[in-house]
Design a protein around this motif. Structure first.
Motif, PDB file in Angstrom:
ATOM      1  N   LEU A   1       0.830  -1.196   0.000  1.00 40.67           N
ATOM      2  CA  LEU A   1       0.000   0.000   0.000  1.00 40.67           C
ATOM      3  C   LEU A   1       0.865   1.247   0.000  1.00 40.67           C
ATOM      4  CD1 LEU A   1      -2.635  -1.149   2.633  1.00 40.67           C
ATOM      5  CD2 LEU A   1      -2.853  -1.176   0.145  1.00 40.67           C
ATOM      6  N   PHE A   2       0.333   2.310  -0.591  1.00 41.49           N
ATOM      7  CA  PHE A   2       1.037   3.585  -0.702  1.00 41.49           C
ATOM      8  C   PHE A   2       0.201   4.675  -0.058  1.00 41.49           C
ATOM      9  CE2 PHE A   2       2.437   0.893  -4.088  1.00 41.49           C
ATOM     10  CZ  PHE A   2       3.782   1.154  -4.226  1.00 41.49           C
ATOM     11  N   ALA A   3       0.846   5.576   0.645  1.00 41.33           N
ATOM     12  CA  ALA A   3       0.191   6.782   1.145  1.00 41.33           C
ATOM     13  C   ALA A   3       0.384   7.831   0.058  1.00 41.33           C
ATOM     14  CB  ALA A   3       0.807   7.220   2.464  1.00 41.33           C
ATOM     15  N   ASP A   4      -0.621   7.989  -0.762  1.00 39.30           N
ATOM     16  CA  ASP A   4      -0.546   8.879  -1.912  1.00 39.30           C
ATOM     17  C   ASP A   4      -1.020  10.274  -1.543  1.00 39.30           C
ATOM     18  OD1 ASP A   4      -0.273   9.099  -4.947  1.00 39.30           O
ATOM     19  OD2 ASP A   4      -2.303   9.858  -4.608  1.00 39.30           O
ATOM     20  N   HIS A   5      -0.395  11.278  -2.122  1.00 33.60           N
ATOM     21  CA  HIS A   5      -0.828  12.664  -1.929  1.00 33.60           C
ATOM     22  C   HIS A   5      -1.980  12.945  -2.895  1.00 33.60           C
ATOM     23  CE1 HIS A   5       3.237  12.880  -0.184  1.00 33.60           C
ATOM     24  NE2 HIS A   5       2.674  13.772   0.621  1.00 33.60           N
ATOM     25  N   VAL A   6      -3.148  13.326  -2.367  1.00 31.70           N
ATOM     26  CA  VAL A   6      -4.307  13.645  -3.200  1.00 31.70           C
ATOM     27  C   VAL A   6      -3.935  14.771  -4.157  1.00 31.70           C
ATOM     28  CG1 VAL A   6      -6.693  14.445  -3.207  1.00 31.70           C
ATOM     29  CG2 VAL A   6      -5.921  12.855  -1.428  1.00 31.70           C
ATOM     30  N   ASP A   7      -3.464  15.882  -3.612  1.00 30.68           N
ATOM     31  CA  ASP A   7      -2.888  16.963  -4.417  1.00 30.68           C
ATOM     32  C   ASP A   7      -1.384  16.726  -4.394  1.00 30.68           C
ATOM     33  OD1 ASP A   7      -5.353  18.291  -4.894  1.00 30.68           O
ATOM     34  OD2 ASP A   7      -5.247  19.175  -2.905  1.00 30.68           O
ATOM     35  N   GLU A   8      -0.832  16.342  -5.526  1.00 30.01           N
ATOM     36  CA  GLU A   8       0.564  15.919  -5.572  1.00 30.01           C
ATOM     37  C   GLU A   8       1.534  17.005  -5.122  1.00 30.01           C
ATOM     38  OE1 GLU A   8       1.929  13.778  -8.913  1.00 30.01           O
ATOM     39  OE2 GLU A   8       0.232  12.416  -8.883  1.00 30.01           O
ATOM     40  N   ARG A   9       2.642  16.570  -4.584  1.00 30.09           N
ATOM     41  CA  ARG A   9       3.689  17.493  -4.121  1.00 30.09           C
ATOM     42  C   ARG A   9       4.116  18.426  -5.246  1.00 30.09           C
ATOM     43  NH1 ARG A   9       8.322  14.037  -2.710  1.00 30.09           N
ATOM     44  NH2 ARG A   9       9.290  15.970  -2.004  1.00 30.09           N
ATOM     45  N   LYS A  10       4.277  17.897  -6.449  1.00 29.38           N
ATOM     46  CA  LYS A  10       4.715  18.707  -7.594  1.00 29.38           C
ATOM     47  C   LYS A  10       3.698  19.776  -7.960  1.00 29.38           C
ATOM     48  CE  LYS A  10       7.691  15.365  -9.840  1.00 29.38           C
ATOM     49  NZ  LYS A  10       7.990  14.614 -11.058  1.00 29.38           N
ATOM     50  N   ASP A  11       2.445  19.563  -7.542  1.00 29.54           N
ATOM     51  CA  ASP A  11       1.390  20.519  -7.852  1.00 29.54           C
ATOM     52  C   ASP A  11       1.077  21.418  -6.662  1.00 29.54           C
ATOM     53  OD1 ASP A  11       1.190  19.400 -10.387  1.00 29.54           O
ATOM     54  OD2 ASP A  11      -0.312  17.939  -9.745  1.00 29.54           O
ATOM     55  N   GLY A  12       1.929  21.388  -5.630  1.00 27.17           N
ATOM     56  CA  GLY A  12       1.762  22.265  -4.482  1.00 27.17           C
ATOM     57  C   GLY A  12       0.954  21.688  -3.342  1.00 27.17           C
ATOM     58  N   GLY A  13       0.652  20.408  -3.377  1.00 28.61           N
ATOM     59  CA  GLY A  13      -0.101  19.771  -2.297  1.00 28.61           C
ATOM     60  C   GLY A  13       0.709  19.711  -1.016  1.00 28.61           C
TER      61      GLY A  13
ATOM     62  N   ASP B   1       0.434  16.725   5.574  1.00 25.10           N
ATOM     63  CA  ASP B   1      -0.896  16.745   6.168  1.00 25.10           C
ATOM     64  C   ASP B   1      -1.642  15.468   5.777  1.00 25.10           C
ATOM     65  OD1 ASP B   1      -3.405  17.237   7.171  1.00 25.10           O
ATOM     66  OD2 ASP B   1      -3.784  19.012   5.936  1.00 25.10           O
ATOM     67  N   PRO B   2      -1.981  14.607   6.740  1.00 23.44           N
ATOM     68  CA  PRO B   2      -2.689  13.370   6.413  1.00 23.44           C
ATOM     69  C   PRO B   2      -4.025  13.609   5.696  1.00 23.44           C
ATOM     70  CG  PRO B   2      -1.835  13.254   8.639  1.00 23.44           C
ATOM     71  CD  PRO B   2      -1.619  14.663   8.158  1.00 23.44           C
ATOM     72  N   ALA B   3      -4.603  14.809   5.831  1.00 25.22           N
ATOM     73  CA  ALA B   3      -5.840  15.124   5.111  1.00 25.22           C
ATOM     74  C   ALA B   3      -5.595  15.187   3.603  1.00 25.22           C
ATOM     75  CB  ALA B   3      -6.417  16.448   5.612  1.00 25.22           C
ATOM     76  N   ASN B   4      -4.349  15.353   3.193  1.00 25.75           N
ATOM     77  CA  ASN B   4      -3.983  15.360   1.770  1.00 25.75           C
ATOM     78  C   ASN B   4      -3.483  13.979   1.338  1.00 25.75           C
ATOM     79  OD1 ASN B   4      -3.498  16.440  -0.833  1.00 25.75           O
ATOM     80  ND2 ASN B   4      -1.345  16.719  -0.339  1.00 25.75           N
ATOM     81  N   GLY B   5      -3.817  12.956   2.072  1.00 22.73           N
ATOM     82  CA  GLY B   5      -3.345  11.620   1.742  1.00 22.73           C
ATOM     83  C   GLY B   5      -4.477  10.636   1.573  1.00 22.73           C
ATOM     84  N   GLU B   6      -4.210   9.620   0.742  1.00 20.39           N
ATOM     85  CA  GLU B   6      -5.141   8.506   0.599  1.00 20.39           C
ATOM     86  C   GLU B   6      -4.335   7.231   0.440  1.00 20.39           C
ATOM     87  OE1 GLU B   6      -7.592   8.737  -2.936  1.00 20.39           O
ATOM     88  OE2 GLU B   6      -5.927   9.511  -4.107  1.00 20.39           O
ATOM     89  N   CYS B   7      -4.880   6.156   0.941  1.00 20.14           N
ATOM     90  CA  CYS B   7      -4.227   4.854   0.889  1.00 20.14           C
ATOM     91  C   CYS B   7      -4.602   4.183  -0.425  1.00 20.14           C
ATOM     92  CB  CYS B   7      -4.700   4.018   2.076  1.00 20.14           C
ATOM     93  SG  CYS B   7      -4.029   2.357   2.119  1.00 20.14           S
ATOM     94  N   LEU B   8      -3.586   3.837  -1.245  1.00 23.49           N
ATOM     95  CA  LEU B   8      -3.835   3.190  -2.530  1.00 23.49           C
ATOM     96  C   LEU B   8      -2.952   1.955  -2.690  1.00 23.49           C
ATOM     97  CD1 LEU B   8      -3.915   6.276  -4.936  1.00 23.49           C
ATOM     98  CD2 LEU B   8      -5.867   5.056  -3.959  1.00 23.49           C
ATOM     99  N   CYS B   9      -3.507   0.929  -3.349  1.00 22.99           N
ATOM    100  CA  CYS B   9      -2.699  -0.235  -3.695  1.00 22.99           C
ATOM    101  C   CYS B   9      -1.790   0.154  -4.866  1.00 22.99           C
ATOM    102  CB  CYS B   9      -3.605  -1.412  -4.078  1.00 22.99           C
ATOM    103  SG  CYS B   9      -4.565  -1.172  -5.599  1.00 22.99           S
ATOM    104  N   GLY B  10      -0.842  -0.686  -5.202  1.00 27.44           N
ATOM    105  CA  GLY B  10       0.104  -0.369  -6.267  1.00 27.44           C
ATOM    106  C   GLY B  10      -0.554  -0.088  -7.602  1.00 27.44           C
ATOM    107  N   GLN B  11      -1.551  -0.888  -7.987  1.00 29.95           N
ATOM    108  CA  GLN B  11      -2.228  -0.713  -9.263  1.00 29.95           C
ATOM    109  C   GLN B  11      -2.912   0.653  -9.328  1.00 29.95           C
ATOM    110  OE1 GLN B  11      -5.459  -3.442  -9.874  1.00 29.95           O
ATOM    111  NE2 GLN B  11      -5.968  -2.619 -11.878  1.00 29.95           N
ATOM    112  N   HIS B  12      -3.654   1.006  -8.291  1.00 33.19           N
ATOM    113  CA  HIS B  12      -4.394   2.266  -8.310  1.00 33.19           C
ATOM    114  C   HIS B  12      -3.480   3.475  -8.105  1.00 33.19           C
ATOM    115  CE1 HIS B  12      -7.950  -0.477  -7.532  1.00 33.19           C
ATOM    116  NE2 HIS B  12      -8.090   0.028  -8.751  1.00 33.19           N
ATOM    117  N   HIS B  13      -2.390   3.281  -7.385  1.00 31.91           N
ATOM    118  CA  HIS B  13      -1.414   4.353  -7.233  1.00 31.91           C
ATOM    119  C   HIS B  13      -0.805   4.687  -8.597  1.00 31.91           C
ATOM    120  CE1 HIS B  13       2.649   5.995  -6.257  1.00 31.91           C
ATOM    121  NE2 HIS B  13       1.919   6.708  -5.416  1.00 31.91           N
ATOM    122  N   SER B  14      -0.488   3.662  -9.388  1.00 32.15           N
ATOM    123  CA  SER B  14       0.078   3.886 -10.725  1.00 32.15           C
ATOM    124  C   SER B  14      -0.909   4.600 -11.635  1.00 32.15           C
ATOM    125  CB  SER B  14       0.488   2.556 -11.359  1.00 32.15           C
ATOM    126  OG  SER B  14       1.533   1.966 -10.623  1.00 32.15           O
ATOM    127  N   ILE B  15      -2.171   4.196 -11.591  1.00 35.08           N
ATOM    128  CA  ILE B  15      -3.197   4.838 -12.420  1.00 35.08           C
ATOM    129  C   ILE B  15      -3.346   6.302 -12.042  1.00 35.08           C
ATOM    130  CG2 ILE B  15      -5.692   4.933 -12.875  1.00 35.08           C
ATOM    131  CD1 ILE B  15      -5.670   1.833 -12.587  1.00 35.08           C
TER     132      ILE B  15
END
Length: 112
Positions: free
Chosen positions: A68-80, A84-98
């Motif tokens: 599992l990955f803790a993905d940034h909803v608003d990506e770091r490169k986009d200023g997210g 802040d855990p509120a800017n995070g979502e838990c994703l499996c590898g397949q969905h993180h890649s998508i």
């Protein structure tokens, strides 16, 4: 009967790329204590299960069977917000890649 010696190829083997890519390097941010706390908080909040919703159903992939990955909803490169855990979502590898591919395509003005 004598054996014929086999010569090695005159052209060295190639992986087909004309330009070699640099080896991947881990961004030091992902090794920081702050990111580890962010990751722990995001995954715990999700119950260690992928939060991707498709056709009204939540993905069933979960730890420990799946990475599992803790993905940034608003990506770091986009200023997210990076930590802040509120800017995070838990994703499996397949969905993180998508999700990452879609964000990258959108950043470059492509359909995603």
């Amino acid at each position: 009967m004598s054996r014929i010696p086999i010569l090695s190829p005159l052209v060295p083997k190639s992986d087909g790329r004309s330009v070699q890519t640099e080896p991947k390097r881990v961004d030091p941010f992902y090794q920081s204590d702050g990111h580890k706390r962010f990751r722990d908080a995001v995954l715990a909040r999700a119950g260690y299960r992928c939060e991707w919703i498709e056709n009204g159903q939540r993905c069933t992939k979960a730890a420990p069977a799946h990475r599992l990955f803790a993905d940034h909803v608003d990506e770091r490169k986009d200023g997210g917000d990076q930590l802040d855990p509120a800017n995070g979502e838990c994703l499996c590898g397949q969905h993180h890649s998508i999700k990452t591919a879609r964000a990258r395509a959108q950043r470059f003005g492509l359909k995603g």
